[in-house]
Design a protein around this motif. Structure first.
Motif, PDB file in Angstrom:
ATOM      1  N   MET A 118       0.830  -1.208   0.000  1.00 54.85           N
ATOM      2  CA  MET A 118       0.000   0.000   0.000  1.00 54.85           C
ATOM      3  C   MET A 118       0.863   1.255   0.000  1.00 54.85           C
ATOM      4  N   ALA A 119       1.926   1.230   0.790  1.00 57.26           N
ATOM      5  CA  ALA A 119       2.836   2.375   0.850  1.00 57.26           C
ATOM      6  C   ALA A 119       3.494   2.632  -0.507  1.00 57.26           C
ATOM      7  N   LYS A 120       3.873   1.566  -1.195  1.00 65.74           N
ATOM      8  CA  LYS A 120       4.512   1.726  -2.516  1.00 65.74           C
ATOM      9  C   LYS A 120       3.532   2.304  -3.532  1.00 65.74           C
ATOM     10  N   ILE A 121       2.306   1.803  -3.516  1.00 62.15           N
ATOM     11  CA  ILE A 121       1.292   2.285  -4.474  1.00 62.15           C
ATOM     12  C   ILE A 121       1.051   3.777  -4.301  1.00 62.15           C
ATOM     13  N   LEU A 122       1.002   4.242  -3.052  1.00 59.35           N
ATOM     14  CA  LEU A 122       0.646   5.627  -2.757  1.00 59.35           C
ATOM     15  C   LEU A 122       1.860   6.527  -2.537  1.00 59.35           C
ATOM     16  N   ASN A 123       3.041   5.966  -2.740  1.00 60.65           N
ATOM     17  CA  ASN A 123       4.281   6.749  -2.594  1.00 60.65           C
ATOM     18  C   ASN A 123       4.369   7.398  -1.216  1.00 60.65           C
ATOM     19  N   THR A 124       4.082   6.589  -0.188  1.00 58.35           N
ATOM     20  CA  THR A 124       4.204   7.061   1.185  1.00 58.35           C
ATOM     21  C   THR A 124       4.968   6.015   1.993  1.00 58.35           C
ATOM     22  N   THR A 125       4.873   6.053   3.305  1.00 58.54           N
ATOM     23  CA  THR A 125       5.625   5.113   4.152  1.00 58.54           C
ATOM     24  C   THR A 125       4.672   4.283   5.002  1.00 58.54           C
ATOM     25  N   PRO A 126       5.078   3.055   5.378  1.00 58.41           N
ATOM     26  CA  PRO A 126       4.260   2.270   6.305  1.00 58.41           C
ATOM     27  C   PRO A 126       4.006   3.007   7.614  1.00 58.41           C
ATOM     28  N   LYS A 127       4.991   3.788   8.050  1.00 60.08           N
ATOM     29  CA  LYS A 127       4.831   4.556   9.285  1.00 60.08           C
ATOM     30  C   LYS A 127       3.670   5.549   9.167  1.00 60.08           C
ATOM     31  N   ALA A 128       3.563   6.213   8.006  1.00 62.33           N
ATOM     32  CA  ALA A 128       2.479   7.173   7.796  1.00 62.33           C
ATOM     33  C   ALA A 128       1.127   6.466   7.809  1.00 62.33           C
ATOM     34  N   ILE A 129       1.065   5.285   7.196  1.00 62.82           N
ATOM     35  CA  ILE A 129      -0.184   4.532   7.157  1.00 62.82           C
ATOM     36  C   ILE A 129      -0.613   4.138   8.569  1.00 62.82           C
ATOM     37  N   ARG A 130       0.362   3.674   9.364  1.00 63.47           N
ATOM     38  CA  ARG A 130       0.037   3.303  10.750  1.00 63.47           C
ATOM     39  C   ARG A 130      -0.425   4.523  11.550  1.00 63.47           C
ATOM     40  N   PHE A 131       0.162   5.684  11.259  1.00 65.66           N
ATOM     41  CA  PHE A 131      -0.231   6.918  11.941  1.00 65.66           C
ATOM     42  C   PHE A 131      -1.711   7.220  11.689  1.00 65.66           C
ATOM     43  N   TYR A 132      -2.136   7.129  10.421  1.00 68.86           N
ATOM     44  CA  TYR A 132      -3.535   7.428  10.099  1.00 68.86           C
ATOM     45  C   TYR A 132      -4.474   6.354  10.644  1.00 68.86           C
ATOM     46  N   GLU A 133      -3.965   5.135  10.776  1.00 69.22           N
ATOM     47  CA  GLU A 133      -4.767   4.091  11.409  1.00 69.22           C
ATOM     48  C   GLU A 133      -4.948   4.389  12.899  1.00 69.22           C
ATOM     49  N   ASN A 134      -3.874   4.806  13.555  1.00 65.12           N
ATOM     50  CA  ASN A 134      -3.949   5.151  14.981  1.00 65.12           C
ATOM     51  C   ASN A 134      -4.878   6.344  15.227  1.00 65.12           C
ATOM     52  N   LYS A 135      -4.959   7.242  14.249  1.00 69.33           N
ATOM     53  CA  LYS A 135      -5.834   8.407  14.365  1.00 69.33           C
ATOM     54  C   LYS A 135      -7.272   8.083  13.953  1.00 69.33           C
ATOM     55  N   GLU A 136      -7.517   6.804  13.651  1.00 63.40           N
ATOM     56  CA  GLU A 136      -8.852   6.311  13.279  1.00 63.40           C
ATOM     57  C   GLU A 136      -9.399   7.000  12.028  1.00 63.40           C
ATOM     58  N   LEU A 137      -8.486   7.196  11.059  1.00 65.71           N
ATOM     59  CA  LEU A 137      -8.883   7.703   9.757  1.00 65.71           C
ATOM     60  C   LEU A 137      -9.070   6.567   8.756  1.00 65.71           C
ATOM     61  N   ILE A 138      -8.352   5.460   8.958  1.00 65.75           N
ATOM     62  CA  ILE A 138      -8.522   4.267   8.131  1.00 65.75           C
ATOM     63  C   ILE A 138      -8.719   3.070   9.054  1.00 65.75           C
ATOM     64  N   PHE A 139      -9.379   2.057   8.508  1.00 61.75           N
ATOM     65  CA  PHE A 139      -9.751   0.899   9.341  1.00 61.75           C
ATOM     66  C   PHE A 139      -9.481  -0.415   8.609  1.00 61.75           C
ATOM     67  N   PRO A 140      -8.210  -0.706   8.283  1.00 57.64           N
ATOM     68  CA  PRO A 140      -7.929  -1.962   7.562  1.00 57.64           C
ATOM     69  C   PRO A 140      -8.202  -3.181   8.443  1.00 57.64           C
ATOM     70  N   GLU A 141      -8.664  -4.255   7.799  1.00 58.26           N
ATOM     71  CA  GLU A 141      -8.845  -5.502   8.528  1.00 58.26           C
ATOM     72  C   GLU A 141      -7.478  -6.107   8.837  1.00 58.26           C
ATOM     73  N   LYS A 142      -7.452  -6.962   9.853  1.00 57.59           N
ATOM     74  CA  LYS A 142      -6.193  -7.620  10.215  1.00 57.59           C
ATOM     75  C   LYS A 142      -6.394  -9.137  10.229  1.00 57.59           C
ATOM     76  N   ASP A 143      -5.403  -9.828   9.683  1.00 62.28           N
ATOM     77  CA  ASP A 143      -5.415 -11.287   9.717  1.00 62.28           C
ATOM     78  C   ASP A 143      -5.225 -11.747  11.160  1.00 62.28           C
ATOM     79  N   GLU A 144      -6.173 -12.514  11.683  1.00 62.79           N
ATOM     80  CA  GLU A 144      -6.108 -12.928  13.085  1.00 62.79           C
ATOM     81  C   GLU A 144      -4.893 -13.792  13.364  1.00 62.79           C
ATOM     82  N   ALA A 145      -4.424 -14.525  12.364  1.00 61.14           N
ATOM     83  CA  ALA A 145      -3.306 -15.451  12.579  1.00 61.14           C
ATOM     84  C   ALA A 145      -1.971 -14.727  12.720  1.00 61.14           C
ATOM     85  N   ASN A 146      -1.740 -13.711  11.890  1.00 61.96           N
ATOM     86  CA  ASN A 146      -0.416 -13.080  11.902  1.00 61.96           C
ATOM     87  C   ASN A 146      -0.444 -11.562  12.094  1.00 61.96           C
TER      88      ASN A 146
END
Length: 345
Positions: free
Chosen positions: A1-29
């Motif tokens: 996702m970071a590569k597609i949008l020319n951003t960083t995984p850290k930025a994506i996690r930041f917006y997730e922590n701010k409850e702007l995005i809500f990706p699903e998570k694999d329960e196993a890993n």
């Protein structure tokens, strides 16, 4: 996702922590699983951040996590136009400031500079704080069925069809022209021009109204926006129409709305507005006194809850700013204003 949008995984996690995005998570890993909707949402967030929006403002804009592709793109377009208009205001203010500093005739040019800076700040605040206090989204599904055209103690939509017909008959547009309908709602006015081969751009701040309009009239180009930030470039439209919308702006913002209309209207273009307004302040007082004498509290409350215009003020501004103006009174609270812009500025 970071590569597609020319951003960083850290930025994506930041917006997730701010409850702007809500990706699903694999329960196993614990791996995040991003959908196409997540991609669109995150792309919109990054675009808004790029033009200076704060996280809290983005969260408000993207309140619905299940927005459609069109809604995400509409949000981005409006945000970019708002920033572009703000930048134009800033550049115009700077040009005036430079002229004042170069002009040695002013006793104290800093006073004028301070005044212009304050004016710019005021414009920014007005556009930033514009809100829909009537919740038009909740009106959209039943709007056409609930328009009261007759009866009732007080009927704001008395002569509704007559007013829309007057606008359509008065504005002189031809096949191939582009017409902007501001506050288009479900398309009752703008759709009248489609059969003439006129392209209609319908602007409304309500997503639900735009969706209803698009269902009824697929040929209309619907865009999210409002009177103070129209999502069009300068000199882009041949005509502007509006019905039953301008009275939702406070008087202090109505002239700003006319400025914004002038920005997007071509030289020689036309404006035609049907709206709830009084001829002048004496007329307002006379009508309101009549309602109070008749103990028509419904009428008094309805008028005081909104911002019925002083028609003479609007007509004077248009005349002063290069328009030929005509006015038509439909009934005591409803008028049509027609204004043709000069061919050259």
């Amino acid at each position: 996702m970071a590569k597609i949008l020319n951003t960083t995984p850290k930025a994506i996690r930041f917006y997730e922590n701010k409850e702007l995005i809500f990706p699903e998570k694999d329960e196993a890993n614990g791996y995040r699983i991003f959908t196409e909707n997540d991609l669109l949402r995150l792309s919109t967030i990054l675009s808004l951040r790029e033009v200076g929006f704060q996280v809290k403002d983005i969260k408000e804009l993207l309140e619905d996590p299940d927005m459609s592709i069109t809604q995400y793109l509409n949000v981005q377009r409006l945000a970019l136009f708002e920033k572009w208009i703000e930048m134009k205001d800033m550049l115009n203010t700077l040009d005036h400031m430079i002229k004042h500093t170069e002009n040695g005739n002013d006793a104290d040019p800093m006073i004028d500079i301070h005044r212009m800076a304050k004016h710019l700040k005021n414009l920014k605040e007005i556009r930033k704080n514009w809100r829909d206090k009537w919740d038009f989204d909740s009106w959209a599904d039943d709007f056409d069925q609930n328009i009261k055209k007759e009866g009732h103690t007080f009927n704001v939509h008395q002569d509704y069809d007559e007013a829309l017909a007057k606008v359509a008959a008065t504005i002189q547009l031809k096949e191939g022209d582009t017409c902007l309908d501001i506050g288009i709602g479900t398309g009752n006015l703008g759709s009248r021009f489609l059969a003439k081969g006129i392209s209609i751009i319908g602007v409304d701040q309500s997503e639900k109204m735009l969706e209803a309009c698009k269902r009824k009239h697929p040929a209309i180009d619907t865009r999210k926006g409002h009177f103070l930030a129209l999502p069009l470039l300068d000199n882009q439209t041949d005509g502007i129409v509006s019905s039953y919308a301008l009275h939702h702006l406070p008087d202090s913002e109505k002239l700003l709305a006319l400025e914004e209309m002038t920005r997007v209207l071509k030289p020689g273009g036309e404006i035609c507005i049907a709206d709830l307004m009084f001829i002048n302040e004496d007329h307002r007082k006379s009508v309101m006194d009549g309602y109070r004498t008749a103990n028509n509290t419904e009428a008094v409350f309805a008028i005081e809850d909104e911002y019925y215009a002083d028609r003479s003020v609007l007509a004077e501004w248009l005349s002063t700013n290069g328009y030929q103006v005509q006015t038509f009174q439909i009934n005591d609270i409803l008028s049509v204003i027609y204004a043709k812009r000069c061919e050259t500025d």
